[in-house]
Design a protein around this motif. Structure first.
Motif, short mmCIF file in Angstrom:
data_model
loop_
_atom_site.label_atom_id
_atom_site.label_comp_id
_atom_site.label_asym_id
_atom_site.label_seq_id
_atom_site.Cartn_x
_atom_site.Cartn_y
_atom_site.Cartn_z
N ASP A 59 0.84 -1.22 0.00
CA ASP A 59 0.00 0.00 0.00
C ASP A 59 0.87 1.25 0.00
O ASP A 59 2.00 1.24 0.47
N LYS A 60 0.29 2.33 -0.52
CA LYS A 60 1.01 3.62 -0.50
C LYS A 60 0.31 4.57 0.48
O LYS A 60 -0.90 4.53 0.63
N PRO A 61 1.08 5.46 1.15
CA PRO A 61 0.44 6.40 2.08
C PRO A 61 -0.49 7.36 1.33
O PRO A 61 -0.17 7.76 0.21
N PRO A 62 -1.64 7.74 1.92
CA PRO A 62 -2.55 8.66 1.25
C PRO A 62 -1.93 10.05 1.10
O PRO A 62 -1.22 10.51 2.00
N PRO A 63 -2.18 10.71 -0.05
CA PRO A 63 -1.52 11.99 -0.33
C PRO A 63 -1.83 13.09 0.70
O PRO A 63 -0.99 13.95 0.94
N HIS A 64 -3.01 13.04 1.35
CA HIS A 64 -3.37 14.13 2.26
C HIS A 64 -2.44 14.22 3.47
O HIS A 64 -2.44 15.22 4.19
N LEU A 65 -1.63 13.18 3.73
CA LEU A 65 -0.71 13.23 4.87
C LEU A 65 0.53 14.09 4.56
O LEU A 65 1.31 14.40 5.45
N GLY A 66 0.68 14.46 3.29
CA GLY A 66 1.83 15.31 2.94
C GLY A 66 3.02 14.49 2.48
O GLY A 66 2.93 13.28 2.28
N SER A 67 4.16 15.16 2.36
CA SER A 67 5.35 14.55 1.78
C SER A 67 5.98 13.52 2.72
O SER A 67 6.16 13.78 3.90
N ALA A 303 0.25 6.34 15.93
CA ALA A 303 -0.91 7.02 15.34
C ALA A 303 -0.47 8.34 14.70
O ALA A 303 0.40 9.04 15.22
N ILE A 304 -1.10 8.65 13.56
CA ILE A 304 -0.91 9.96 12.93
C ILE A 304 -2.21 10.74 13.14
O ILE A 304 -3.30 10.23 12.85
N MET A 305 -2.09 11.96 13.68
CA MET A 305 -3.29 12.74 14.02
C MET A 305 -3.12 14.18 13.51
O MET A 305 -2.04 14.57 13.11
N CYS A 338 4.73 13.82 19.56
CA CYS A 338 5.55 14.93 19.10
C CYS A 338 5.03 15.38 17.74
O CYS A 338 4.15 14.74 17.16
N SER A 339 5.58 16.51 17.23
CA SER A 339 4.95 17.13 16.07
C SER A 339 5.98 17.91 15.26
O SER A 339 7.18 17.72 15.42
N ASN A 343 10.28 18.80 14.18
CA ASN A 343 10.58 18.41 12.79
C ASN A 343 10.40 16.91 12.52
O ASN A 343 11.20 16.31 11.81
N VAL A 344 9.39 16.30 13.11
CA VAL A 344 9.18 14.87 12.84
C VAL A 344 7.97 14.62 11.93
O VAL A 344 7.72 13.49 11.53
N CYS A 345 7.25 15.68 11.58
CA CYS A 345 6.12 15.54 10.65
C CYS A 345 5.75 16.95 10.15
O CYS A 345 6.22 17.93 10.70
N PRO A 346 4.90 17.04 9.10
CA PRO A 346 4.56 18.37 8.58
C PRO A 346 3.74 19.17 9.59
O PRO A 346 3.16 18.61 10.52
N LYS A 347 3.69 20.47 9.39
CA LYS A 347 2.93 21.37 10.26
C LYS A 347 1.47 20.91 10.29
O LYS A 347 0.91 20.54 9.27
N GLY A 348 0.89 20.92 11.49
CA GLY A 348 -0.51 20.52 11.60
C GLY A 348 -0.72 19.03 11.85
O GLY A 348 -1.83 18.59 12.12
N LYS A 349 0.36 18.24 11.74
CA LYS A 349 0.24 16.81 12.03
C LYS A 349 0.94 16.48 13.36
O LYS A 349 1.86 17.19 13.78
N TYR A 350 0.50 15.40 13.97
CA TYR A 350 1.09 14.95 15.25
C TYR A 350 1.30 13.45 15.17
O TYR A 350 0.47 12.73 14.60
N ILE A 351 2.41 12.99 15.72
CA ILE A 351 2.68 11.55 15.79
C ILE A 351 2.54 11.14 17.25
O ILE A 351 3.20 11.73 18.12
N ALA A 352 1.68 10.16 17.51
CA ALA A 352 1.51 9.70 18.89
C ALA A 352 1.84 8.22 18.97
O ALA A 352 1.57 7.45 18.04
N PHE A 353 2.45 7.83 20.08
CA PHE A 353 2.78 6.42 20.32
C PHE A 353 2.18 6.01 21.65
O PHE A 353 2.16 6.79 22.60
#
Length: 444
Positions: A59-67, A303-305, A338-339, A343-353
């Motif tokens: 599978d490929k990541p959905p484009p809305h998540l950014g680069s 999780a990506i939020m 973190c977010s 610098n671990v994801c694009p602006k407006g996204k959050y990575i949670a574990f």
């Protein structure tokens, strides 16, 4: 490959990279190999495409998540205690010059079904909704005792020998209730379960002091710091250090078979038909499966939020500890978020574990109490991995195997393992009495 080395290090996980850096600085001739074509082993950081490949195959990541390349998602997410052992190792080796750190916004604890800021000193204790008015006063007295405690000054001990008195007995002296003990033991002293209550109190008092001193270091909302671009930067920084001191690095080396003599002592490592000779081997458990035993497993959700974790004051980076007793479990659960601020994801996204020492084979069900605190998630991945520890006798075979990473979201237990291995390998104790202010500039 046909040269002889003092030490061959297999795997570029954080523990192995710290050791190869320390040993190179000591003047040992080090060869460092990894079967993967990337640094970091189990403690690497992945971009989106790599994350999807690992968990979703083709599978490929959905484009809305950014680069994809804007993501650095840690496979072993942990924060760094600002005054802790890892920072001391970073300063001792001068690796700080390769890294940029930033303080973590918040440190929280789950108590009575709610998320609360962790009070860390006598003033915060008085403001905390975790305790009633009388309990606050008792807690304040205990915090002041801990803050003033000095191991080498008996006047501060109030007649208690903390190498003998158990944590349970020390806390009883201040009359604190179970609820207060729970957040002190797990969210301040960072114990992983309740065994500490029957152990000498000195360890818990030292851990509380470390938390308070780390918190004071950056005047932030937590005692933790975290590198920009994620933890994958750490192994690479120690790898650079090793290279500066003459260490040799080889990635993408298949097999890496450890060779032994008739007496079972290590003599070298073979890869692609060539053998490099050595006196000692340092590696993670995956390179010597016959010399380790399984001691547990970790369950983890990634999780990506598009929002911070609720009830954490909109923290852009945060740790929430869920003590075992609050969940009716045998061990704690950890939330880490973190977010783009690190610098671990694009602006407006959050990575949670969400991670814990697994007690079942169903991570999605087991991690639910932690996942429920996240709010809506866009993507979620579940992972389980076994934890191993060495069972060999290094004095007989000259193999030094690290212990697998645990479920905690801070690095103290990781560095203790590294320092113990360093002493086993070299017969020396690493002197970590460093000037902690040396790291401040880089960390701001």
């Amino acid at each position: 490959m046909d040269e002889e080395y003092d030490v061959i290090v297999l795997g570029t996980g954080l523990k192995e990279c710290i050791l190869s850096g320390l040993l190179s600085v000591d003047g040992l001739k080090v060869l460092h190999m990894d079967r993967n074509d990337y640094y970091g082993g189990e403690s690497t950081s992945l971009n989106l495409i790599q994350l999807w490949k690992k968990f979703r195959g083709d599978d490929k990541p959905p484009p809305h998540l950014g680069s994809s390349k804007d993501y650095n998602i840690d496979m072993n997410p942990k924060f760094i205690m600002a005054n802790g052992m890892l920072v001391r190792v970073l300063i001792h080796t001068d690796v700080t010059k390769y890294l940029y750190f930033k303080a973590v916004d918040g440190s929280f604890v789950f108590n009575k079904a709610k998320v609360h800021k962790v009070p860390s000193n006598d003033m915060e204790a008085l403001k905390s909704p975790l305790m009633g008015i009388f309990e606050k006063r008792r807690a304040r007295k205990f915090f002041i005792y801990v803050q003033d405690y000095n191991e080498s000054d008996p006047k501060t001990h109030e007649g208690l020998d903390l190498t003998r008195v158990t944590t349970k007995d020390l806390i009883a002296k201040f009359g604190l209730d179970d609820n207060t003990v729970d957040f002190i033991g797990h969210a301040l002293a960072l114990h992983r379960d309740d065994r500490y209550l029957s152990e000498p109190a000195l360890d818990t008092v030292k851990r509380m002091k470390l938390y308070a001193e780390s918190l004071a270091r950056f005047q932030g909302g937590s005692p933790y710091i975290y590198p920009l671009y994620g933890l994958g930067e750490l192994p690479q920084a120690f790898a650079r250090l090793s290279a500066v001191y003459g260490g040799t690095y080889m990635l993408n080396k298949p097999e890496c078979k450890v060779e032994f003599d008739a007496e079972g002592k290590v003599i070298g490592v073979t890869s692609e038909g060539e053998t490099a000779k050595c006196k000692k081997v340092v590696c993670d458990p995956s390179y010597l499966p016959g010399k380790v035993r399984k001691v547990g497993k970790v369950a983890r959700a990634i999780a990506i939020m598009s929002h911070p974790i609720p009830s954490t004051n909109d923290s852009q980076s945060v740790q929430v500890i869920l003590p075992q007793k609050q969940l009716g479990r045998k061990s704690d659960m950890y939330l880490f978020c973190c977010s783009y601020s690190h610098n671990v994801c694009p602006k407006g996204k959050y990575i949670a574990f969400v991670s814990t020492e697994a007690e079942t084979d169903q991570p999605a069900i087991e991690l639910k109490p932690g996942i429920d605190l996240l709010g809506p998630v866009e993507e979620i991945f579940f992972d389980m991995y076994d934890r191993y520890e060495p069972v060999n006798e290094p004095t007989l075979d000259n193999c030094f195997v690290s212990t697998s990473y645990d479920a905690t979201t801070h690095f103290e237990s990781t560095v203790v393992d590294v320092l113990n291995m360093y002493t086993l390998i070299t017969g020396k104790v690493l002197d970590l009495s460093v000037d902690l202010s040396a790291a401040s500039a880089a960390e701001e």
